[in-house]
Design an enzyme around this catalytic site. Sequence first.
Site, PDB file in Angstrom:
ATOM      1  N   GLY A 342       0.828  -1.199   0.000  1.00  0.00           N
ATOM      2  CA  GLY A 342       0.000   0.000   0.000  1.00  0.00           C
ATOM      3  C   GLY A 342       0.859   1.243   0.000  1.00  0.00           C
ATOM      4  N   HIS A 369       6.646  -5.148   1.511  1.00  0.00           N
ATOM      5  CA  HIS A 369       7.130  -4.025   0.712  1.00  0.00           C
ATOM      6  C   HIS A 369       7.963  -3.154   1.654  1.00  0.00           C
ATOM      7  CE1 HIS A 369       4.090  -5.268  -2.149  1.00  0.00           C
ATOM      8  NE2 HIS A 369       4.486  -4.340  -3.001  1.00  0.00           N
ATOM      9  N   GLU A 372      10.355   1.669  -0.050  1.00  0.00           N
ATOM     10  CA  GLU A 372       9.924   2.322  -1.291  1.00  0.00           C
ATOM     11  C   GLU A 372      10.150   3.826  -1.211  1.00  0.00           C
ATOM     12  OE1 GLU A 372       6.263   0.376  -3.206  1.00  0.00           O
ATOM     13  OE2 GLU A 372       6.009  -0.033  -1.080  1.00  0.00           O
ATOM     14  N   ASP A 447       5.604  -6.790 -10.557  1.00  0.00           N
ATOM     15  CA  ASP A 447       4.835  -5.883  -9.703  1.00  0.00           C
ATOM     16  C   ASP A 447       3.408  -5.689 -10.250  1.00  0.00           C
ATOM     17  OD1 ASP A 447       4.559  -4.486  -7.377  1.00  0.00           O
ATOM     18  OD2 ASP A 447       5.696  -2.731  -7.988  1.00  0.00           O
TER      19      ASP A 447
HETATM   20 ZN   LIG Z   1       4.346  -4.473  -5.145  1.00  0.00          ZN
END
Ligand SMILES: [Zn+2]
Length: 507
Positions: A342, A369, A372, A447
């Site tokens: 998210g 994740h 990022e 992805d």
């Molecule tokens: Zn992803």
Amino acid sequence: MVADGAEDHSRQLYTPELLAACQRLPKVELHAHLNGSVRPETIRAILDERSAAGEALPVTPQQMAELGPGGGRSLAECFRLFDIIHAVTTTHAAISRIAQEVVADFAADRVVYLELRTTPKARPEYGMTKESYVIAVLDGIDAALAALAAHPRGPQPQLLPAHPHPQPHPQPQPHANPNGVGPGPGPQPAPDASGSSQGPEDQAEAAGPEAAGSRRGGVASPSREALAAASAELSVSPPGTAPATCLQEPRPGEKQPPAAQPQATREHGSGTGPAGDGAEGGAAVGGGGGDGDGRGGGAWPPIAVKLLLSIDRREDAAAALETVQLAARLAPRGVVGVDLSGNPVVGAWAAWAPALAEARRLGLRVTLHAGEVPAPAEVAAMLAFRPDRLGHCCCLDAGLGSELRASAIPLELCLTSNVLTQSVPSYPEHHFAELYAAGHPVVLCTDDSGVFGTTLSREYAIAAAAFNLSIADLQELARRSVGYVFAGEEEEAALREAVERGLAGNV
Ligand SMILES: [Zn+2]
């Protein structure tokens, strides 16, 4: 398609021959979001069908038609597409259809093992619970596997144009959008594709600051709020929030023999709970078998599919735990793990850590994740948790980079996604280079293949071109990726044999 003056580092990065060679490789996909992998034409068709039935929809077929094609889609258009996908995936039939097609598409790209991930969504206004959503996904997967079993040769690979996508200019401009977190001066939509020469920046400005990030009046413009609202499937970084600095200094084009790969960590969950051996059945195996054309041979089906359930970073501790418990209940149907994804600037690690610990206790595997956007405290906590895999890790400082390498946690790397969303400035500067050279366990992934218009074969081709890898290097990448799957040990062993047979048939 790149507007005049825009920089396109990636054009002609690989040849059709290289792409074809990558399409022949038996591959393992471990980081693919269901909704981001949907065919745009399917979204278009669903919109048309529901619009023709007189249903009031938050987006119109015309708005969908204004988006450029996958190969030339701008970053702003990618984010709009996420919004549209979220808006139309409101029926169980649509969700099953999408899942079925996504599995077929990966099989056509010669992905022999796929771990899809999706965020269970409760949408009571459509009669949908988290559980009914996931069951619809699993039903779609089963339908795809049954179809492939009935026609084991499967669909032929869908050849893409030889040139890869344009990529955004590495330096975001301050006038990106009214909120200052817009798409930057990325590639503009092709006039012949969109029917308009208006670029994403213009579109955002035309919508007005109060419209950006709002669903009022249709599809939201790209903004931090839009990203947060789009969907938990949205796994990308808000453009402009990530610096063009990643793990240490990459060495573009450098090719070194990778060091011995550490064993994939299997400390947690494998075969110890409902996600262990239970994963051998249900959606895991689609039947069929080798057909003599190098698609795996033996007893391995054209593709095996597992499902991961994602915790949306917007969710609180109770909602996260609900997702984990749902994953455990559906383990007999092929749910093998959980993911955290998210909007990377939303939420706090402390909210989800207990649920993730419970997932581990229940025998589920965990991937996160991570990194990022710059978030050193969170990444440090994630590394301390020792997940089974991590995704992205684009924005780690030197200390965390060293810690990651010392951990030997396998890393899911998504080249096109990271470049298009400006988490990294260019393909050659992607942290794949350093990690690969250091022998860190890495696996190439897509992805959001539908939104970004890529395939796993294309990601392999880009890696080969950007990092000067040979076909033998790519084969070794594919081979090693087997060690990072969340399937049970028996199935992993069978997959390893199938991949070896497939590689041997294409040497
Ligand atoms: Zn992803």
